[in-house]
Every structure is written in C-alpha cells, then in structure tokens.
Design an enzyme around this catalytic site. Structure first.
Site, mmCIF file in Angstrom:
data_model
loop_
_atom_site.group_PDB
_atom_site.id
_atom_site.type_symbol
_atom_site.label_atom_id
_atom_site.label_comp_id
_atom_site.label_asym_id
_atom_site.label_seq_id
_atom_site.Cartn_x
_atom_site.Cartn_y
_atom_site.Cartn_z
ATOM 1 N N CYS A 49 -0.148 -10.308 10.007
ATOM 2 C CA CYS A 49 -0.578 -10.838 8.700
ATOM 3 C C CYS A 49 0.475 -11.782 8.161
ATOM 4 C CB CYS A 49 -0.902 -9.721 7.719
ATOM 5 S SG CYS A 49 0.441 -8.605 7.452
ATOM 6 N N LYS A 55 -4.589 8.176 9.122
ATOM 7 C CA LYS A 55 -5.677 7.673 9.951
ATOM 8 C C LYS A 55 -5.238 6.344 10.574
ATOM 9 C CE LYS A 55 -9.812 5.222 10.342
ATOM 10 N NZ LYS A 55 -9.183 4.508 11.476
ATOM 11 N N GLU A 114 -2.122 -3.830 1.617
ATOM 12 C CA GLU A 114 -1.571 -5.005 2.295
ATOM 13 C C GLU A 114 -2.699 -5.578 3.126
ATOM 14 O OE1 GLU A 114 1.052 -6.572 1.821
ATOM 15 O OE2 GLU A 114 2.192 -5.097 0.678
ATOM 16 N N GLU A 132 -8.332 -16.288 7.258
ATOM 17 C CA GLU A 132 -7.414 -15.686 8.224
ATOM 18 C C GLU A 132 -8.142 -15.503 9.559
ATOM 19 O OE1 GLU A 132 -6.068 -11.558 7.747
ATOM 20 O OE2 GLU A 132 -4.048 -12.319 8.119
HETATM 21 C C1 UN1 Z 1 6.398 -8.593 10.462
HETATM 22 O O1 UN1 Z 1 6.008 -9.757 10.441
HETATM 23 O O2 UN1 Z 1 7.510 -8.282 10.906
HETATM 24 O O3 UN1 Z 1 0.148 -6.380 9.487
HETATM 25 C C2 UN1 Z 1 5.614 -7.476 9.921
HETATM 26 C C3 UN1 Z 1 1.091 -7.169 9.490
HETATM 27 C C4 UN1 Z 1 2.200 -6.920 8.506
HETATM 28 C C5 UN1 Z 1 3.478 -6.618 9.152
HETATM 29 C C6 UN1 Z 1 4.217 -7.821 9.555
HETATM 30 N N1 UN1 Z 1 1.824 -5.842 7.615
HETATM 31 O O4 UN1 Z 1 1.124 -8.105 10.259
#
Ligand code: UN1
Length: 480
Positions: free
Chosen positions: A283, A174, A249, A382
């Site tokens: 992130c 998804k 994550e 964030e």
């Molecule tokens: C990166 O910084 O190369 O959602 C990857 C995000 C992370 C991936 C970052 N899971 O920003």
C-alpha cells in the site's frame, strides 16, 4: 487421507480443526504450502468469547510476564528467520531476501513491544482544586479483532498483535485467507512462549464468514484492519453500530516526484523499488511518478533500462528481483488495468506482458506507462501490482499539486537535491509519511505508520504511537 496434516485454529488454548483449504504457492501452483483450517462463524464466536473471558486476568498481568512472552517470540522468530522467510516467500510470492527481511522486521517489532511493556507510564498532576491529585493512566481496551492482509503475512500480524498484547488486550486474529501460514507460525510461537489460554486466538478462513462474524460481534472492544478500502468501510460502519474503536489502513496511490535537480541514480533506484519491488503489492508502493520536464526523458530511459535488468521469476530462485503476483484474481486486476491504461491513451514504455516460467505461476512483467495524466484511472485507482505511470509536469509547483491531487494520502516521495523543495514538500505533502530521496515503501518498525484522507482512519500504528489505539486513558482524582 493418510498423513494429511491440517494446520488448525487456536481457540481458547486448544487447536481446533474443521473444514480446510489449500495454501497455494503463486510461484508454482502445483506446490501446496499446506492445508489450513477454515473457521466457521461459530468458531469465531467461540474465539471472541475466549478472548473476552481471558481479558480480566491478562489486562492485570504483570509487565514482566508480558515482556517475557514477547521477547521469547522475537527470539524464536529471529532464530527461524530463514525457515519462516521461505514459508512467507512460498505462500505470498515476494522474493526470499524480501521475505527474510520481513521476518526479521516481525522479530524486531516483538522485541520493541517487549520493551514497551517495561515502559508503560502515566502522568500525575495537581488538580485545580486544592488537596486533590490527578493521575492519568492508560488501560487496555478489551478483546481486539485483528484483520490482516495478504501482502505482509508476518510483519502486519506482528505489528498489530505485539502492541495489543503488550498493553494488556486479548486478541482474535483473522489473517488473509491467501496467507495463513506465517500467521499460524507466529500464533504457534506465542502460544508456546507461554500465553495463557484465550489471550490470543487464531481464526483463519474467509472474510465473508470469519470477518463477518467479527464485525457482527458486540464483544470486541476494537478492530484493527489493514486491507482494501471497500472492506475498511464495512469495518467502520459495523464498528459504529457496536460502539467499538476501529483503526483502518487501506489503499494508497502514492506519488513520487522527480525534479530536474535530482540525482538520476537515486531517483531511478527509488522509483524502481517503490513501483516494482514486492511485485508492487504494497500500500506504500508508488505508482505515480511525477517528473519535471528537464529530467523526464533521461529518467524514463534510465528507469526503462533498469526494468530490463529485473528478473521476474520464482520467489525462491536466487537472482529473482520480482516474484509472481499473489493469485489469478490479482493478475486479472493488473492486466485489466494495463488494458485500461492503453485505452485511456497512456503509452506503454515497458512490460505489460504475462510471462511463462519453468513452473506455473502468476508472472507479470514490471509495467511502465508514460504520457499518463493524473485524471486517468491508472493514476487515480490503486492497482496493487507492478504497474506505474509517469506523469510529466512543468515544475515543482505543478508536481506538488498533482502529488496531492488524489483521494489517498499514505506515503509520498520526492527525489531532489534542493533543500528548499525537499523542505517545502515535507511541509505541504498531504500524505502521512514523506520520503526524501528514498522509496515511498519500506518503513521503520519503531516510528508511526499511517496515512491521511482515504488511506487511513484512526490513530497511527507502530512505535509508541500504537498506544493510542490499543489503550484507553483513565483520569483518576484523589482527595489527599
Ligand atoms: C512498508 O512499506 O514497509 O499493506 C510497509 C501495506 C502496508 C505496509 C507497508 N500496510 O503495504
């Protein structure tokens, strides 16, 4: 409507239509990237049933068959990198070079896991009892739900799908509702590369419908999720209920420490990249620049000068450094936080304004606050936009304390020429990934990715560490 193409969902090897939604370009809201089917709860149940039915065969398939599908997929993504990169830039808004780079990364991930298919290994040990042997092997866990965010529309689906399939699992994907295009493209490629029906199913659509149906299913053996902290918690709670494996994550509030002895250019480049590239929508972005007194004013003025040179414009335009924010909702979040920062008493050093360009889009200036403290909301929550704050500290010790004083723990950076401080920071940072003289974002595809504290839950993604989530260990004893 005549000539209307709807990109369909893939369920049990068949392309399935239904209600559709428009995929809009955030650089130009008049540009419709395409119309994409939105799966219903029943479609999602059908997809899960198909993944369940396909599991016994796929989990026992030959490693060369899996290798071939993943390798072919890698090759096609690479051959079409410009076209797929353009699609990515159009639907998500990162610049074309960033989008092509992400597409290449997706190809590399499929290539890596194609190789992993041929390197599946176990262990054999003698038992503590005589004449008995012990074998330890890894087996696929079952049908896996994959829920991906909008900010990496091709790389994140790739880094979850590739290991899932390589280790013999079946998949229900998804993708984020805002960016179905790249996910559709890689599912189409994998499907044509020869995956048996039901091994990979695509259910584009809303979290409240599709995601919810996935959470409620007792037939998924695992869910791997990248996205917001709030949704991550819901994935966790529902997974506990169904006794399934889960991997999360979530957010970050990544610190970047700049010490007096830093190379100023290195520090400014790393901070500009970490805070503002990909419109700050990573992130792994750094939105807390923790700067010691001796370099503070030089750093702020050099970073401000750098920000002045960055063009915010259409993601597809040559010379654009920062594309638009992904949608109106995210733009409102960003501008709300800019107001909050001002009210909290931080000083706006640069940016803060919504911009107009030739096309209607969600353009925001890169925004830098100074005189921020680590207790302000702009330093704790964030934002997920091109907004960073400078926090002034006395020395390295205070910088480290401030860096670790956060509910998150994904990535942390330090700019220094001191081996002593770099080494100490690597050991004492409470983040899952530490970068020395490098941006906090922009990671390799072949090594573990993930964080600590509120950023992540479960085992690491990527590289061979991905096996932890996508397999389960079996210990077999045999009397000789
Ligand atoms: C990166 O910084 O190369 O959602 C990857 C995000 C992370 C991936 C970052 N899971 O920003």
């Amino acid at each position: 409507m005549k000539g209307r193409t709807v990109f369909k969902n893939l369920i049990d090897g068949e392309w399935v239509s239904g209600e559709a939604g428009k995929n809009i370009n955030p650089s130009d809201t008049n540009d419709v990237v395409g119309e994409y089917a939105r799966a219903s709860a029943q479609d999602t149940k059908d997809a899960i049933a198909a993944a369940k039915a396909a599991f016994p065969t796929w989990s026992r398939s030959g490693i060369l068959e899996r290798h071939a599908v993943l390798k072919k997929t890698s090759d096609e993504i690479l051959a079409r990198k410009d076209e797929l990169g353009k699609l990515l830039a159009r639907e998500e808004g990162k610049t074309l070079p960033e989008a092509i780079g992400e597409t290449i990364r997706a190809a590399q991930i499929f290539d890596f896991f194609a190789g992993e298919c041929l390197r599946l290994a176990g262990e054999t040990l003698p038992s503590v009892r005589p004449n008995i042997g012990v074998e330890i092997t890894r087996e696929a866990i079952g049908p896996i739900g994959i829920i991906t965010p909008w900010n990496f529309p091709i790389a994140i689906p790739a880094w979850k799908i590739a290991p899932a399939l390589a280790y013999g699992n079946t998949v229900v994907l998804k993708p984020a509702d805002l960016v179905p295009g790249c996910a559709w493209a890689i599912v189409d490629i994998l499907h044509r590369a020869g995956l048996p029906k039901g091994v990979l199913n695509l259910v584009m659509g809303r979290g409240s419908v599709v995601g919810q149906a996935m959470l409620e299913s007792s037939d998924l053996a695992g869910i791997t999720f990248t996205g917001s902290t709030g949704t991550g918690k819901r994935v966790a709670l529902a997974s506990i209920e169904h006794n399934r494996k889960y991997q999360l994550e979530m957010g970050g509030k990544n610190p970047m420490v700049i010490l007096d002895d830093a190379d100023l250019n290195v520090a400014v480049e790393a901070a500009a990249n970490s805070g503002f590239f990909s419109t700050g929508q990573r992130c792994t972005a750094s939105s807390r620049l923790i700067v010691t007194e001796g370099i503070h004013d030089r750093f702020v003025s050099a970073l401000t000068e750098k920000l002045k040179t960055l063009n915010v414009d259409d993601a597809l335009k040559q010379g654009t450094h920062i594309g638009p924010v992904v949608d109106d909702k995210q733009l409102k979040t960003d501008t709300d936080y800019i107001e909050i920062g001002k009210q909290e008493g931080a000083t706006l050093a640069f940016g803060g304004e919504v911009l107009k360009r030739d096309t209607p889009g969600f353009y925001l200036q890169p925004t830098l606050f100074v005189n921020a403290t680590n207790s302000m909301r702009i330093a704790r929550e964030e934002i997920f936009g091109p907004v960073a704050s400078v926090i002034r500290v006395k020395d390295y010790e205070e910088a480290l304390t401030v860096a670790n004083d956060t509910p998150f723990g994904l990535s942390a950076g330090i700019a220094t020429t001191s081996l002593k401080h770099a080494t100490h920071f690597k050991r004492n940072s409470e983040a899952g990934m530490v970068m020395v003289n490098l941006p906090t974002a922009g990671v390799d595809f072949h090594v573990p990715f993930g964080g600590r504290k509120g950023s992540s839950f479960g085992s690491r993604e990527q590289g061979k560490y991905a096996a932890e989530f996508f397999t389960t260990v079996k210990t077999a004893y045999t009397l000789a």
